[in-house]
Design a protein around this motif. Structure first.
Motif, PDB file in Angstrom:
ATOM      1  N   ASP A  53       0.662  -1.037  -0.010  1.00 20.82           N
ATOM      2  CA  ASP A  53       0.147   0.252   0.514  1.00 20.82           C
ATOM      3  C   ASP A  53       0.637   1.427   0.092  1.00 20.82           C
ATOM      4  O   ASP A  53       1.237   1.524   0.767  1.00 20.82           O
ATOM      5  CB  ASP A  53      -1.068   0.077   1.211  1.00 20.82           C
ATOM      6  CG  ASP A  53      -1.706   1.169   1.104  1.00 20.82           C
ATOM      7  OD1 ASP A  53      -1.799   1.821   0.661  1.00 20.82           O
ATOM      8  OD2 ASP A  53      -2.547   1.788   1.870  1.00 20.82           O
ATOM      9  N   VAL A  54       1.320   1.442  -1.396  1.00 19.57           N
ATOM     10  CA  VAL A  54       2.043   3.190  -0.915  1.00 19.57           C
ATOM     11  C   VAL A  54       1.062   3.798  -1.088  1.00 19.57           C
ATOM     12  O   VAL A  54       0.239   4.359  -1.640  1.00 19.57           O
ATOM     13  CB  VAL A  54       3.264   3.228  -2.936  1.00 19.57           C
ATOM     14  CG1 VAL A  54       3.559   1.355  -3.252  1.00 19.57           C
ATOM     15  CG2 VAL A  54       2.003   2.995  -3.521  1.00 19.57           C
ATOM     16  N   LEU A 117      -1.253  -1.145  -4.260  1.00 15.79           N
ATOM     17  CA  LEU A 117      -2.462  -0.600  -4.223  1.00 15.79           C
ATOM     18  C   LEU A 117      -1.922   0.753  -4.020  1.00 15.79           C
ATOM     19  O   LEU A 117      -0.675   1.213  -2.998  1.00 15.79           O
ATOM     20  CB  LEU A 117      -3.625  -0.702  -2.799  1.00 15.79           C
ATOM     21  CG  LEU A 117      -4.572  -0.163  -2.800  1.00 15.79           C
ATOM     22  CD1 LEU A 117      -5.782  -0.242  -3.670  1.00 15.79           C
ATOM     23  CD2 LEU A 117      -5.423  -0.099  -1.423  1.00 15.79           C
ATOM     24  N   CYS A 118      -2.416   1.754  -4.423  1.00 14.23           N
ATOM     25  CA  CYS A 118      -2.130   3.401  -5.057  1.00 14.23           C
ATOM     26  C   CYS A 118      -3.251   3.664  -4.465  1.00 14.23           C
ATOM     27  O   CYS A 118      -4.074   4.046  -6.013  1.00 14.23           O
ATOM     28  CB  CYS A 118      -1.132   3.528  -5.446  1.00 14.23           C
ATOM     29  SG  CYS A 118      -0.487   5.818  -5.428  1.00 14.23           S
ATOM     30  N   ARG A 119      -3.408   4.950  -4.016  1.00 13.29           N
ATOM     31  CA  ARG A 119      -4.518   6.409  -3.571  1.00 13.29           C
ATOM     32  C   ARG A 119      -4.273   7.088  -4.173  1.00 13.29           C
ATOM     33  O   ARG A 119      -3.679   7.445  -2.928  1.00 13.29           O
ATOM     34  CB  ARG A 119      -5.862   5.644  -2.629  1.00 13.29           C
ATOM     35  CG  ARG A 119      -7.027   6.566  -3.076  1.00 13.29           C
ATOM     36  CD  ARG A 119      -8.431   6.426  -2.128  1.00 13.29           C
ATOM     37  NE  ARG A 119      -8.323   5.937  -0.818  1.00 13.29           N
ATOM     38  CZ  ARG A 119      -9.039   6.148   0.311  1.00 13.29           C
ATOM     39  NH1 ARG A 119     -10.667   5.725  -0.132  1.00 13.29           N
ATOM     40  NH2 ARG A 119      -8.816   6.344   1.613  1.00 13.29           N
ATOM     41  N   LEU A 132       5.799   4.975 -11.855  1.00 14.46           N
ATOM     42  CA  LEU A 132       4.814   3.712 -11.998  1.00 14.46           C
ATOM     43  C   LEU A 132       6.131   2.203 -12.306  1.00 14.46           C
ATOM     44  O   LEU A 132       4.931   1.059 -12.031  1.00 14.46           O
ATOM     45  CB  LEU A 132       3.897   4.117 -13.054  1.00 14.46           C
ATOM     46  CG  LEU A 132       2.639   4.927 -13.468  1.00 14.46           C
ATOM     47  CD1 LEU A 132       1.964   5.380 -14.666  1.00 14.46           C
ATOM     48  CD2 LEU A 132       1.703   4.136 -12.342  1.00 14.46           C
ATOM     49  N   ARG A 133       6.648   2.515 -13.077  1.00 17.29           N
ATOM     50  CA  ARG A 133       7.633   1.181 -13.696  1.00 17.29           C
ATOM     51  C   ARG A 133       8.446   1.558 -12.110  1.00 17.29           C
ATOM     52  O   ARG A 133       8.371  -0.180 -12.726  1.00 17.29           O
ATOM     53  CB  ARG A 133       9.165   2.293 -14.423  1.00 17.29           C
ATOM     54  CG  ARG A 133       8.387   2.646 -15.566  1.00 17.29           C
ATOM     55  CD  ARG A 133       9.370   3.297 -16.914  1.00 17.29           C
ATOM     56  NE  ARG A 133      10.643   4.593 -15.936  1.00 17.29           N
ATOM     57  CZ  ARG A 133       9.732   5.528 -16.414  1.00 17.29           C
ATOM     58  NH1 ARG A 133       8.554   6.239 -17.078  1.00 17.29           N
ATOM     59  NH2 ARG A 133      10.694   6.599 -16.176  1.00 17.29           N
ATOM     60  N   ALA A 134       8.466   1.887 -11.154  1.00 18.32           N
ATOM     61  CA  ALA A 134       9.166   1.515  -9.669  1.00 18.32           C
ATOM     62  C   ALA A 134       8.009   0.724  -9.427  1.00 18.32           C
ATOM     63  O   ALA A 134       8.523  -1.106  -8.606  1.00 18.32           O
ATOM     64  CB  ALA A 134       9.026   2.123  -9.034  1.00 18.32           C
ATOM     65  N   TRP A 135       7.005   0.591  -9.651  1.00 17.44           N
ATOM     66  CA  TRP A 135       5.924   0.102  -9.237  1.00 17.44           C
ATOM     67  C   TRP A 135       6.055  -1.291  -9.752  1.00 17.44           C
ATOM     68  O   TRP A 135       5.487  -2.053  -8.834  1.00 17.44           O
ATOM     69  CB  TRP A 135       4.454   0.521  -8.797  1.00 17.44           C
ATOM     70  CG  TRP A 135       4.460   2.520  -8.310  1.00 17.44           C
ATOM     71  CD1 TRP A 135       5.504   2.212  -7.077  1.00 17.44           C
ATOM     72  CD2 TRP A 135       3.761   3.045  -7.890  1.00 17.44           C
ATOM     73  NE1 TRP A 135       4.951   3.628  -6.455  1.00 17.44           N
ATOM     74  CE2 TRP A 135       4.574   4.031  -6.658  1.00 17.44           C
ATOM     75  CE3 TRP A 135       2.439   3.188  -8.794  1.00 17.44           C
ATOM     76  CZ2 TRP A 135       3.609   5.062  -6.694  1.00 17.44           C
ATOM     77  CZ3 TRP A 135       1.655   4.065  -8.369  1.00 17.44           C
ATOM     78  CH2 TRP A 135       2.389   5.591  -7.394  1.00 17.44           C
ATOM     79  N   ARG A 144      -1.087  -6.894  -9.654  1.00 12.58           N
ATOM     80  CA  ARG A 144      -2.074  -6.656 -10.385  1.00 12.58           C
ATOM     81  C   ARG A 144      -1.826  -5.817  -9.454  1.00 12.58           C
ATOM     82  O   ARG A 144      -1.096  -4.995  -8.790  1.00 12.58           O
ATOM     83  CB  ARG A 144      -3.347  -6.608  -9.661  1.00 12.58           C
ATOM     84  CG  ARG A 144      -4.110  -8.279  -9.980  1.00 12.58           C
ATOM     85  CD  ARG A 144      -5.286  -8.560  -9.087  1.00 12.58           C
ATOM     86  NE  ARG A 144      -5.613  -9.852  -8.930  1.00 12.58           N
ATOM     87  CZ  ARG A 144      -6.982 -10.617  -8.959  1.00 12.58           C
ATOM     88  NH1 ARG A 144      -7.481  -9.425  -8.696  1.00 12.58           N
ATOM     89  NH2 ARG A 144      -7.048 -11.262  -8.943  1.00 12.58           N
ATOM     90  N   LEU A 145      -2.052  -4.501 -10.004  1.00 11.56           N
ATOM     91  CA  LEU A 145      -1.436  -2.976  -9.748  1.00 11.56           C
ATOM     92  C   LEU A 145      -3.230  -2.001 -10.142  1.00 11.56           C
ATOM     93  O   LEU A 145      -3.898  -2.107 -10.686  1.00 11.56           O
ATOM     94  CB  LEU A 145      -1.197  -1.669 -11.097  1.00 11.56           C
ATOM     95  CG  LEU A 145      -0.790  -1.161 -10.932  1.00 11.56           C
ATOM     96  CD1 LEU A 145       0.697  -0.966  -9.565  1.00 11.56           C
ATOM     97  CD2 LEU A 145      -0.289  -0.173 -12.022  1.00 11.56           C
ATOM     98  N   VAL A 146      -2.985  -1.015  -8.752  1.00 12.46           N
ATOM     99  CA  VAL A 146      -4.468  -1.023  -8.347  1.00 12.46           C
ATOM    100  C   VAL A 146      -4.355   0.662  -7.901  1.00 12.46           C
ATOM    101  O   VAL A 146      -3.942   0.806  -6.856  1.00 12.46           O
ATOM    102  CB  VAL A 146      -5.133  -2.205  -6.972  1.00 12.46           C
ATOM    103  CG1 VAL A 146      -6.319  -1.107  -6.741  1.00 12.46           C
ATOM    104  CG2 VAL A 146      -5.680  -3.318  -7.557  1.00 12.46           C
ATOM    105  N   LEU A 147      -4.454   1.549  -8.732  1.00 10.48           N
ATOM    106  CA  LEU A 147      -4.556   2.464  -8.452  1.00 10.48           C
ATOM    107  C   LEU A 147      -5.852   3.543  -8.829  1.00 10.48           C
ATOM    108  O   LEU A 147      -6.930   3.155  -9.158  1.00 10.48           O
ATOM    109  CB  LEU A 147      -3.894   3.268 -10.013  1.00 10.48           C
ATOM    110  CG  LEU A 147      -2.372   2.619 -10.272  1.00 10.48           C
ATOM    111  CD1 LEU A 147      -1.617   3.542 -11.630  1.00 10.48           C
ATOM    112  CD2 LEU A 147      -1.483   2.880  -9.249  1.00 10.48           C
ATOM    113  N   VAL A 148      -6.438   4.527  -8.210  1.00 11.27           N
ATOM    114  CA  VAL A 148      -7.444   4.748  -7.270  1.00 11.27           C
ATOM    115  C   VAL A 148      -7.334   6.353  -7.906  1.00 11.27           C
ATOM    116  O   VAL A 148      -6.517   6.843  -6.576  1.00 11.27           O
ATOM    117  CB  VAL A 148      -8.201   4.390  -6.075  1.00 11.27           C
ATOM    118  CG1 VAL A 148      -9.583   4.889  -6.134  1.00 11.27           C
ATOM    119  CG2 VAL A 148      -8.018   3.312  -5.790  1.00 11.27           C
ATOM    120  N   GLU A 149      -7.390   6.732  -8.660  1.00 11.96           N
ATOM    121  CA  GLU A 149      -7.426   8.190  -9.080  1.00 11.96           C
ATOM    122  C   GLU A 149      -8.116   8.874 -10.057  1.00 11.96           C
ATOM    123  O   GLU A 149      -9.510   8.927  -9.513  1.00 11.96           O
ATOM    124  CB  GLU A 149      -6.003   8.423 -10.132  1.00 11.96           C
ATOM    125  CG  GLU A 149      -4.609   7.933  -9.425  1.00 11.96           C
ATOM    126  CD  GLU A 149      -4.220   8.404  -8.792  1.00 11.96           C
ATOM    127  OE1 GLU A 149      -4.638   9.810  -8.391  1.00 11.96           O
ATOM    128  OE2 GLU A 149      -3.235   8.137  -7.606  1.00 11.96           O
TER     129      GLU A 149
END
Length: 218
Positions: A53-54, A117-119, A132-135, A144-149
């Motif tokens: 959770d970043v 996960l990143c929000r 994004l590349r580091a994640w 899975r990459l989950v981005l709440v933006e």
């Protein structure tokens, strides 16, 4: 620590005490909390997963993840945010690992996770493409990459002006779903966009700006 980093850390440290007053931050209302729990359940694997959770803030989403049986690692630049996240999980009798560090380049070494996960973080980053590349590099194959933006009416999250020079950030004010999908697509094997603006329960009331989740497979 550079001067800009010190300023950003100070901003979010100062925001920590009142951060959970926002309905979608503190998740203090049961219907808001339940709405986020349902979403997380639909985005994450059914079985226990390792989740990074970043930009975890005060740990409200980390808490929901831990309650669902996932192994949570939270990263935030602001020590006071991390302190509150640790206390939140401890009060619930749950375990989680929380690290003070740059969410754009999480201090997790060679460890790989099932989900990242990143929000509501990308608008704060000086180089969101590098983040994004580091994640993606922190995820296992099939992860899975989950981005709440979203594209915000106001860029600040705490009600006070953000750090000096914020207007020059690449995604200051947020980013549209189409723009973020274009940035993420070359890094992943597939993605989908889930609109979130119409679900008032998530935000504590109706919203008029663009909010969405991007869910991608590595």
């Amino acid at each position: 620590m550079s001067e800009p980093t010190r300023a950003i850390t100070a901003y979010w440290d100062a925001a920590a005490a009142a951060f959970d007053d926002e309905p979608d931050h503190g998740l203090r209302q049961e219907h808001t909390r339940a709405a986020w729990a349902r979403l997380l359940s639909s985005w994450l694997p059914a079985g226990p997963a390792g989740v990074l959770d970043v930009g975890c803030g005060t740990g409200s989403l980390s808490l929901l993840l831990a309650e669902a049986g996932h192994r949570v690692t939270g990263v935030d630049l602001a020590p006071r945010m991390v302190e509150r996240a640790e206390a939140k999980l401890a009060a619930a009798g749950l375990t989680g690992r929380f690290l003070v560090g740059d969410a754009a380049d999480p201090p997790t070494g060679q460890e790989r996770f099932d989900v990242l996960l990143c929000r509501h973080l990308l608008w704060t980053l000086p180089d969101p493409g590098a983040a994004l590349r580091a994640w993606v590099a922190r995820l296992v194959p099939g992860g899975r990459l989950v981005l709440v933006e979203g594209r915000w009416r106001e860029a600040g999250e705490s009600g006070v002006p953000y750090v000096a020079g914020a207007e020059s950030l690449p995604w200051h004010g947020g980013i549209t779903a189409g723009e973020l999908a274009a940035a993420v697509r070359p890094l992943v094997s597939g993605l989908r966009i889930e609109p979130l603006s119409g679900d008032a329960e998530l935000w504590g009331g109706p919203v008029t700006d663009e909010r969405y989740a991007l869910i991608a497979r590595i």
